[in-house]
Design a protein around this motif. Structure first.
Motif, PDB file in Angstrom:
ATOM      1  N   ARG A   1       0.784  -1.091  -0.087  1.00  0.00           N
ATOM      2  CA  ARG A   1       0.019   0.105   0.277  1.00  0.00           C
ATOM      3  C   ARG A   1       0.873   1.370   0.185  1.00  0.00           C
ATOM      4  O   ARG A   1       0.528   2.189  -0.698  1.00  0.00           O
TER       5      ARG A   1
ATOM      6  N   ASP B   1       1.960   1.903  -3.493  1.00  0.00           N
ATOM      7  CA  ASP B   1       0.926   2.514  -4.114  1.00  0.00           C
ATOM      8  C   ASP B   1       0.839   3.780  -4.063  1.00  0.00           C
ATOM      9  O   ASP B   1       0.619   4.696  -4.929  1.00  0.00           O
TER      10      ASP B   1
ATOM     11  N   SER C   1       2.124   6.093  -7.165  1.00  0.00           N
ATOM     12  CA  SER C   1       1.075   6.686  -8.110  1.00  0.00           C
ATOM     13  C   SER C   1       1.023   8.144  -7.435  1.00  0.00           C
ATOM     14  O   SER C   1       0.467   9.105  -8.479  1.00  0.00           O
TER      15      SER C   1
ATOM     16  N   ARG D   1      -1.694   9.458  -6.111  1.00  0.00           N
ATOM     17  CA  ARG D   1      -2.858   9.466  -6.342  1.00  0.00           C
ATOM     18  C   ARG D   1      -3.707  10.011  -5.157  1.00  0.00           C
ATOM     19  O   ARG D   1      -2.954  10.238  -4.021  1.00  0.00           O
TER      20      ARG D   1
END
Length: 256
Positions: free
Chosen positions: A151, A154, A158, A160
């Motif tokens: 996680r 990620d 990213s 994000r």
């Protein structure tokens, strides 16, 4: 003032105060924030510290004026010599109330607090990969420990945007709360710590948790045994037992 300070009983509230910039970080903010943390640590009337942001943001990361100056070679600022992980060295509990945008360096400042409560609709992002930067100021160490390696990868790779609700699901926050109740619930929790919990015990446990991450289980156990023997000699132990038996709030002494 770029960081405000006020008291709610024994709780010191520090508020990043550049709402027109979503509280984007500047050298001046850093110096003021760390000075106020030190003042709160020295003040015997303060037992818990809450950190939040004015307006719609917690902290939207480094101010773009600073980033632009670094890029062009015009940066002549004087960042504080205290590291951005400085809050972990403060002996009193530091609670982040993430009320809105929490990005990049702002996310670092949230996660180096001991406890994080977030508005469920707050927008979080590491952002670094989308600015050509790296995982800054220890975030590559903190994120995997809170969320796990997959996680953390990620979120870092990213860059994000994710919500406060997901931050809670990932283990980055202890609670995700509707925005209009965030400060009430955070202050209620902080007030409970201030009323019922030994300042000395919290200081030691804070040092244990932040310090034991790199040690083995046996090292942690052995250190805890020594710390436990020390706790038996403190007035806090006698008062904690007496208050429980007498069914009353404890009267713990402030930190020395």
């Amino acid at each position: 003032m770029v960081v405000l300070s006020e008291d709610d009983g024994s709780v010191r509230i520090l508020t990043f105060n550049r709402p027109e910039r979503l509280n984007a970080w500047t050298d001046e903010m850093g110096r003021r924030y760390f000075d106020l943390l030190e003042e709160a640590e020295r003040d015997p009337s303060v037992r818990v510290i809450v950190v939040t942001g004015a307006g719609r943001g917690f902290c939207a990361g480094a101010d773009f004026a600073t980033l632009t100056a670094i890029q062009t070679g015009d940066y002549d600022g004087k960042p504080d010599t205290r590291p951005n992980t400085f809050p972990v060295t403060i002996r009193k509990p530091v609670i982040a109330a993430v009320n809105g945008a929490c990005a990049g360096l702002g996310m670092v400042h949230a996660l180096v607090c001991d406890i994080v409560f977030t508005a469920d609709d707050a927008k979080w992002t590491t952002a670094f990969s989308r600015r050509g930067l790296v995982a800054e100021y220890g975030l590559a160490w903190i994120l995997p420990k809170l969320a796990g390696q997959a996680r953390a990868m990620d979120l870092l790779l990213s860059g994000r945007v994710f919500t406060g609700s997901e931050a809670y699901e990932l283990g980055l926050a202890g609670r995700a709360i509707p925005r209009d109740r965030l400060m009430d619930e955070t202050l209620a929790y902080a007030g409970e710590l201030a009323t019922w919990c030994s300042p000395a015990s919290m200081a030691v446990m804070k040092r244990q948790v932040w310090g034991d991450w790199n040690g083995s289980l046996d090292e942690s156990r052995e250190a805890a045994e020594g710390l436990m023997r020390e706790s038996f000699e403190r007035a806090d132990f006698a008062e904690g037992v007496a208050s429980f038996l007498e069914h009353r709030p404890p009267d713990f002494p402030p930190l020395g």
